[in-house]
Design a protein around this motif. Structure first.
Motif, PDB file in Angstrom:
ATOM      1  N   ASP A   1      -0.031   2.167  -6.127  1.00  0.00           N
ATOM      2  CA  ASP A   1      -1.307   1.463  -6.290  1.00  0.00           C
ATOM      3  C   ASP A   1      -1.302   0.141  -5.541  1.00  0.00           C
ATOM      4  N   VAL A   2      -0.237  -0.644  -5.767  1.00  0.00           N
ATOM      5  CA  VAL A   2      -0.198  -1.975  -5.164  1.00  0.00           C
ATOM      6  C   VAL A   2      -0.024  -1.874  -3.653  1.00  0.00           C
ATOM      7  N   TYR A   3       0.810  -0.933  -3.191  1.00  0.00           N
ATOM      8  CA  TYR A   3       1.008  -0.798  -1.741  1.00  0.00           C
ATOM      9  C   TYR A   3      -0.299  -0.413  -1.070  1.00  0.00           C
ATOM     10  N   GLU A   4      -1.083   0.450  -1.738  1.00  0.00           N
ATOM     11  CA  GLU A   4      -2.332   0.887  -1.123  1.00  0.00           C
ATOM     12  C   GLU A   4      -3.341  -0.245  -1.090  1.00  0.00           C
ATOM     13  N   GLY A   5      -3.447  -0.999  -2.194  1.00  0.00           N
ATOM     14  CA  GLY A   5      -4.470  -2.024  -2.271  1.00  0.00           C
ATOM     15  C   GLY A   5      -4.115  -3.296  -1.540  1.00  0.00           C
ATOM     16  N   ALA A   6      -2.839  -3.654  -1.529  1.00  0.00           N
ATOM     17  CA  ALA A   6      -2.437  -4.922  -0.939  1.00  0.00           C
ATOM     18  C   ALA A   6      -2.581  -4.874   0.579  1.00  0.00           C
ATOM     19  N   PRO A   7      -2.750  -6.039   1.224  1.00  0.00           N
ATOM     20  CA  PRO A   7      -2.777  -6.067   2.689  1.00  0.00           C
ATOM     21  C   PRO A   7      -1.487  -5.461   3.255  1.00  0.00           C
ATOM     22  N   ALA A   8      -1.571  -4.805   4.421  1.00  0.00           N
ATOM     23  CA  ALA A   8      -0.418  -4.070   4.951  1.00  0.00           C
ATOM     24  C   ALA A   8       0.850  -4.923   5.091  1.00  0.00           C
TER      25      ALA A   8
ATOM     26  N   LEU B   1       6.345 -12.403  11.993  1.00  0.00           N
ATOM     27  CA  LEU B   1       6.024 -12.041  13.376  1.00  0.00           C
ATOM     28  C   LEU B   1       5.052 -10.863  13.420  1.00  0.00           C
ATOM     29  N   ALA B   2       5.287  -9.864  12.558  1.00  0.00           N
ATOM     30  CA  ALA B   2       4.471  -8.651  12.632  1.00  0.00           C
ATOM     31  C   ALA B   2       3.053  -8.886  12.146  1.00  0.00           C
ATOM     32  N   SER B   3       2.846  -9.914  11.283  1.00  0.00           N
ATOM     33  CA  SER B   3       1.483 -10.094  10.758  1.00  0.00           C
ATOM     34  C   SER B   3       0.668 -11.065  11.592  1.00  0.00           C
ATOM     35  N   ASN B   4       1.138 -11.389  12.765  1.00  0.00           N
ATOM     36  CA  ASN B   4       0.427 -12.288  13.669  1.00  0.00           C
ATOM     37  C   ASN B   4      -1.048 -11.913  13.833  1.00  0.00           C
ATOM     38  N   ASP B   5      -1.304 -10.631  14.105  1.00  0.00           N
ATOM     39  CA  ASP B   5      -2.683 -10.164  14.279  1.00  0.00           C
ATOM     40  C   ASP B   5      -3.403 -10.048  12.947  1.00  0.00           C
ATOM     41  N   TYR B   6      -2.710  -9.408  12.002  1.00  0.00           N
ATOM     42  CA  TYR B   6      -3.325  -9.052  10.732  1.00  0.00           C
ATOM     43  C   TYR B   6      -3.759 -10.292   9.958  1.00  0.00           C
ATOM     44  N   ALA B   7      -2.964 -11.399  10.096  1.00  0.00           N
ATOM     45  CA  ALA B   7      -3.196 -12.587   9.260  1.00  0.00           C
ATOM     46  C   ALA B   7      -4.562 -13.208   9.520  1.00  0.00           C
TER      47      ALA B   7
ATOM     48  N   VAL C   1       4.354  -0.435  12.209  1.00  0.00           N
ATOM     49  CA  VAL C   1       3.372   0.421  12.882  1.00  0.00           C
ATOM     50  C   VAL C   1       2.093   0.504  12.042  1.00  0.00           C
ATOM     51  N   VAL C   2       2.277   0.636  10.706  1.00  0.00           N
ATOM     52  CA  VAL C   2       1.104   0.698   9.824  1.00  0.00           C
ATOM     53  C   VAL C   2       0.301  -0.606   9.930  1.00  0.00           C
ATOM     54  N   ILE C   3       1.016  -1.750   9.966  1.00  0.00           N
ATOM     55  CA  ILE C   3       0.329  -3.040  10.091  1.00  0.00           C
ATOM     56  C   ILE C   3      -0.473  -3.076  11.389  1.00  0.00           C
ATOM     57  N   ALA C   4       0.166  -2.652  12.506  1.00  0.00           N
ATOM     58  CA  ALA C   4      -0.491  -2.712  13.815  1.00  0.00           C
ATOM     59  C   ALA C   4      -1.754  -1.856  13.816  1.00  0.00           C
ATOM     60  N   ILE C   5      -1.645  -0.637  13.257  1.00  0.00           N
ATOM     61  CA  ILE C   5      -2.792   0.266  13.298  1.00  0.00           C
ATOM     62  C   ILE C   5      -3.879  -0.198  12.339  1.00  0.00           C
ATOM     63  N   SER C   6      -3.439  -0.685  11.156  1.00  0.00           N
ATOM     64  CA  SER C   6      -4.402  -1.177  10.178  1.00  0.00           C
ATOM     65  C   SER C   6      -5.163  -2.384  10.726  1.00  0.00           C
ATOM     66  N   ALA C   7      -4.463  -3.256  11.490  1.00  0.00           N
ATOM     67  CA  ALA C   7      -5.131  -4.437  12.040  1.00  0.00           C
ATOM     68  C   ALA C   7      -6.155  -4.041  13.098  1.00  0.00           C
TER      69      ALA C   7
END
Lengths: 523, 103
Positions: A266-273, A120-126, A386-392
């Motif tokens: 490293d992985v958390y920073e590089g991977a998509p939120a 649900l949360a990655s709706n925008d980001y995806a 929240v990080v996903i929303a702002i990153s998107a």
């Protein structure tokens, strides 16, 4: 055979929906732009069907308090004489390698919930994944189904296969964005993860050689690792200690604790939120599920538990210190949450070290770990959403860019601040109750020094958690444009925040669920 | 006569060599080859244990080895695909130069 398949039904439907999405994506459609919405609903079908199947299993097999079904007596049910839990007596299938018990049910619900929240949360980001949007949903579902299988397996072979299935899907997920940082995260994750798997395997091979079986626990008088350890655990000597060290070493990669924690930031920073969120919550919960299965079920004999509890206590103290110290100097929010997750994993491990704490036959350490995992799932999901929303929206994960967020997106800022308060462990939040309960278990098993270290670390962690909150509320930003979020994301964020608050004020329902699940470990 | 000790010593040597390669190689594919060596040393141990140890179902060890081989193949496929993806973006698969993400 059909009965066996029925017991792992949630795993099968989740993987089935994932396969369906892959096939569905092959069908050409006139408007590729219009594929987003239905995809989301098809993907949600996976966790929903898995949860529904688990409910049906529970209804068919439930025998609360060992008597007839009485939902009102759910709390404080006495332990069943045969062990295996208070809701469902352990039901074995697939030649005793898969078990359906309270612990399995607990994790089935937890993973289905986490999977649904991430989708649900990655709706925008995806949309950023372009043509690979369907693959993103499918891989999340494949990884979740492997985690369901992992929490149900009681056999070293099956544990290894499920562990690798979660691993391989996550390596692909980390690299899915296909930019320089994402692919770098993917290949680092894979090379380190594969090395850790080889180390785990070396330990498993010796465990098989010493005991002559790969079953952790088996019903009746069938030979199992637990029965061999109970009978002649003291005679196995150095070989057993060696295999313990290899198992803990390799599994500490999966749990992201010292000494194999460096991949996490490293992985958390590089991977998509959304993938970072999934890794920090679901992957960690799965790792602790398998550690509980192997150590609290298979290797819990009196003669060996002291050996591994000591290792866990030291690892816990070192990883919370390392995680917190490095988190103090981070400028990227995903990286900060990566170090924070190392520190939190150290808190989980306090419960693993407190294996000797028991209350009426119930393992306090194990129930503390389970409660902490569930509380942490709400908390960290809240922060990461929240990080996903702002990153998107703004395309940045720098903490400096969060300045003035309280004016641009008051709801997001308030939710993130609340989640960070819960991560610090300040009442009235889930994080506070979880820490209180797990530290209590540690005190019961005379690990006072570990509790002192953990409390000091909580104080240190307050610096960087509250620093982020301070920047959001006190900071000034040149850009005053408000940040829009999708309804789906608001929904899960609301559920996470209400969950944090509810567990913080009325912990008993979740606490009872964790204690029921931990009743599996009482012999 | 070959005994369990022989198998375990060879297994331990192979594992150590594999670990050394995985830690010292700078080429990502080289690291992967080290990891494959570690996995195969585990297979050797499993087969040795299945052959020499008193067990109700010695076949378990061999079944375990078959699963390890299968999973290693899947892992290698993903690893090579990732190596190609990294190479296309960076023109290198030298792990020392993959340093965008650190500290």
């Amino acid at each position: 055979m059909l009965d066996d398949l029925d017991r792992i039904g949630p795993v099968l439907v989740m993987a089935g929906v994932a396969a369906l999405i892959i096939i569905w994506d092959f069908i050409p459609r006139p408007l590729p732009a219009a594929r987003g919405k239905p995809l989301l609903f098809v993907a949600l079908l996976g966790p929903a069907a898995a949860a529904a199947w688990t409910v049906s299993l529970l209804l068919r097999d439930a025998h609360i308090g060992c008597g007839p079904l009485d939902p009102l007596a759910l709390s404080n049910a006495p332990l069943c004489p045969g062990g295996g839990g208070t809701l469902v007596e352990g039901v074995f299938s697939f030649a005793n390698s898969v078990v359906l018990d309270d612990l399995t049910i607990f994790f089935f619900f937890l993973f289905a919930g986490i999977g649904a929240a991430i989708i649900l949360a990655s709706n925008d980001y995806a949309k950023r994944f372009g043509d690979y949007e369907a693959e993103f949903y499918a891989l999340i579902l494949f990884a979740t189904s492997a985690m369901l299988l992992l929490s149900a397996s009681r056999d070293l072979i099956l544990i290894f296969v499920a562990l690798e299935m979660t691993g391989i899907t996550q390596y692909i997920l980390a690299a899915l964005q296909k930019d320089r940082r994402s692919t770098e995260a993917g290949i680092k994750y894979l090379l380190l993860g594969a090395t850790a798997s080889a180390v785990i395997l070396y330990g498993m091979a010796f465990l098989f050689g010493l005991t002559g079986t790969t079953r952790l626990v088996a019903p009746g008088d069938e030979l199992s690792i637990a029965s061999v350890i109970n009978e002649r655990g003291g005679d196995l000597g150095a070989g057993l200690i060696m295999s313990l060290v290899f198992l803990i070493g390799g599994l500490s990669f999966k749990m992201s604790v010292v000494p194999f924690q460096m991949w996490a930031p490293d992985v958390y920073e590089g991977a998509p939120a959304p993938v970072a969120a999934f890794l920090s919550v679901a992957s960690k919960a799965a790792a602790f599920a398998v550690v509980l299965r192997i150590f609290f079920e298979g290797l819990s004999g009196e003669t060996v538990r002291g050996d591994w509890a000591d290792i866990f206590a030291i690892v816990a103290a070192v990883s919370m210190t390392v995680g917190n110290v490095f988190a103090l100097v981070q400028s990227n929010i995903k990286r900060l949450l990566g170090y924070s997750s190392i520190a939190q994993a150290g808190n989980f491990m306090v419960g693993l070290a407190a294996v000797s704490a028991a209350e009426g036959g119930l393992s306090l350490g194990a129930s503390g770990v389970l409660f902490f995992i569930a509380a942490y799932a709400f908390t960290n999901l809240g922060a990461f959403i929240v990080v996903i929303a702002i990153s998107a929206r703004i395309g940045s994960d720098q903490i400096a860019d969060y300045a003035g967020l309280a004016r641009r997106a008051p709801l997001l800022a308030a939710a993130l601040a609340f989640a960070l308060i819960s991560l610090t462990g300040i009442p009235p939040t889930a994080g506070f109750i979880a820490k209180l309960y797990i530290f209590n278990a540690a005190v019961e098993s005379n690990l006072i020094w570990l509790v002192v270290v953990a409390v000091l670390n909580s104080v240190v962690s307050a610096f960087y958690y509250l620093k982020v909150a301070g920047i959001m509320f006190m900071g000034e930003s040149a850009n005053q444009e408000s940040i829009a979020t999708s309804a789906a994301l608001k929904l899960v964020l609301g559920v996470a925040v209400i969950g944090i608050l509810f567990v913080g004020i009325v912990p008993s329902p979740l606490l009872d669920a964790a204690r029921d699940a931990a009743s599996v470990f009482s012999q | 006569m070959i005994s369990l000790e022989h198998v375990l010593v060879v297994g331990a040597l192979l594992f150590s060599i594999g670990l050394f390669i995985a830690l010292s190689r700078r080429n990502a594919v080289g690291v992967l080859m080290g990891i494959e060596l570690m996995l195969n040393s585990v297979n050797l141990n499993l087969i040795g244990f299945a052959r020499f140890v008193e067990a109700p179902r010695p076949i378990d060890g061999q079944v375990f080895a078959v699963f390890v081989i299968t999973v290693a193949a899947a892992e290698a496929a993903v690893a090579l695909a990732l190596a190609v993806a990294v190479y296309r973006l960076r023109q290198t698969i030298d792990v020392d130069r993959l340093n965008l993400l650190k500290w």
